[in-house]
Design an enzyme around this catalytic site. Structure first.
Site, mmCIF file in Angstrom:
data_model
loop_
_atom_site.group_PDB
_atom_site.id
_atom_site.type_symbol
_atom_site.label_atom_id
_atom_site.label_comp_id
_atom_site.label_asym_id
_atom_site.label_seq_id
_atom_site.Cartn_x
_atom_site.Cartn_y
_atom_site.Cartn_z
ATOM 1 N N GLY A 128 0.832 -1.195 0.000
ATOM 2 C CA GLY A 128 0.000 0.000 0.000
ATOM 3 C C GLY A 128 0.867 1.246 0.000
ATOM 4 N N GLN A 133 3.415 10.071 0.821
ATOM 5 C CA GLN A 133 4.633 9.276 0.909
ATOM 6 C C GLN A 133 5.475 9.360 -0.354
ATOM 7 O OE1 GLN A 133 2.520 5.611 2.553
ATOM 8 N NE2 GLN A 133 4.539 5.437 3.493
ATOM 9 N N CYS A 176 6.679 0.553 7.743
ATOM 10 C CA CYS A 176 6.287 1.639 6.846
ATOM 11 C C CYS A 176 7.428 1.964 5.896
ATOM 12 C CB CYS A 176 5.913 2.868 7.673
ATOM 13 S SG CYS A 176 5.295 4.236 6.690
ATOM 14 N N LEU A 177 7.103 2.149 4.621
ATOM 15 C CA LEU A 177 8.136 2.464 3.630
ATOM 16 C C LEU A 177 8.829 3.772 3.970
ATOM 17 C CD1 LEU A 177 6.453 1.377 0.279
ATOM 18 C CD2 LEU A 177 8.206 0.215 1.593
ATOM 19 N N HIS A 218 -3.778 2.466 8.316
ATOM 20 C CA HIS A 218 -2.396 2.941 8.274
ATOM 21 C C HIS A 218 -2.251 4.052 7.232
ATOM 22 C CE1 HIS A 218 2.068 2.350 8.570
ATOM 23 N NE2 HIS A 218 1.970 2.935 7.394
ATOM 24 N N GLU A 219 -2.801 3.808 6.058
ATOM 25 C CA GLU A 219 -2.699 4.790 4.987
ATOM 26 C C GLU A 219 -3.560 6.020 5.245
ATOM 27 O OE1 GLU A 219 -0.275 4.412 3.138
ATOM 28 O OE2 GLU A 219 0.031 2.429 3.962
ATOM 29 N N HIS A 222 -1.768 8.461 7.261
ATOM 30 C CA HIS A 222 -0.843 9.278 6.461
ATOM 31 C C HIS A 222 -1.566 10.494 5.884
ATOM 32 C CE1 HIS A 222 3.041 7.341 6.377
ATOM 33 N NE2 HIS A 222 2.504 6.162 6.114
#
Length: 278
Positions: A128, A133, A176-177, A218-219, A222
């Site tokens: 995702g 991001q 997380c990226l 999670h997204e 962000h």
């Protein structure tokens, strides 16, 4: 599981997406609804979820409203401009804390942005990704719970909003990226009900539970400028403090600027397991 470096699943279909297990690193970020030709329609996608898991966990608690109000600033053409190839923005870059604007223009540029977000998500072994991001501060997320191009379903969510979330919460190990190789436990509601638009602007509503609910939350965080460590307990945060400080130093070395935030001096934000600004 969470952010952009989450669990990397190799399930052959979305059926397993509802199994609440994630420990392997991958990316996280969320967006519901396929794009034209290779993406499924909202109705078809929601139907597939119901067939896979007809008895989604019911939601009971009313989420706070106001995530998407008429007063939200609308993204301009400049706000939606991006350079190819996209690159992952890492903590503590201030872009991750900026306000993300509502998207009102559903055109070819948006579809191209979605395509490129999927490209970078797959290249970084993610499942995702959210627009901030990759340096674009708009309310957009994409995900594929299988994490493999050509497998599973690619989902796109524009201007998502949470209507309800379950009282029952679950603790999962997230990554997380934007926080390479950092993983820690985060508590989140087990199921949620959301409203969103697809890449063509069509509105839809869907219930999510298990892994899809976790990815979305999670997204969605962000898009609110909330990072996964904001939701960790003091004890869990202490377990990754050294790694966060290393990222802060990396930022300072690369930019020549002081880190915009320091975990060393930060008092834990009381972000409850639910939704809202932490």
């Amino acid at each position: 599981m969470a952010c952009t470096s989450w669990l990397h699943l190799h399930s052959p279909s979305l059926t397993r997406v509802f199994v609440p297990i994630l420990h392997h690193p991958t990316a996280l970020s969320t967006a519901f609804l396929h794009r034209l030709n290779r993406f499924t329609s909202p109705a078809r996608f929601i139907s597939s979820l119901n067939q896979t898991n007809p008895q989604l966990t019911p939601v009971h608690a009313q989420a706070k409203r106001g995530f998407l109000s008429k007063d939200d600033e609308v993204a301009s053409m400049e706000d939606l401009r991006f350079d190819s190839p996209l690159k992952i923005v890492e903590y503590p870059d201030p872009i991750l804390r900026k306000r993300n604007k509502r998207i009102d223009t559903f055109d070819e540029n948006l579809k191209k942005l979605v395509d490129e977000m999927f490209d970078v998500m797959y290249k970084t072994d993610g499942i995702g990704l959210s627009a901030p991001q990759v340096g674009v501060n708009v309310q957009l997320m994409v995900f594929n719970a299988v994490g493999e191009r050509g497998e599973g379903q690619e989902i796109v969510l524009v201007n998502p909003r949470v209507n309800k979330y379950s009282k029952k919460t679950v603790l999962f190990n997230e990554g997380c990226l934007s926080f390479p190789r950092i993983y820690a436990d985060v508590e989140r509601p087990e199921s949620i009900k959301i409203d969103a638009r697809d890449v063509n602007g069509a509105r839809f509503t869907v219930n999510l539970s298990g892994l899809p609910a976790r990815i979305f939350q999670h997204e969605f965080d962000h898009l609110q400028g909330i990072l996964f460590f904001d939701r960790m307990t003091d004890e869990v945060l202490d377990s990754i403090r050294t790694q966060l400080e290393a990222l802060e130093k990396k930022y300072e070395d690369m930019t020549g600027l002081p880190s915009p935030e320091k975990v060393e001096t930060r008092k834990r934000k009381k972000a409850a397991a639910g939704f809202g600004k932490s």
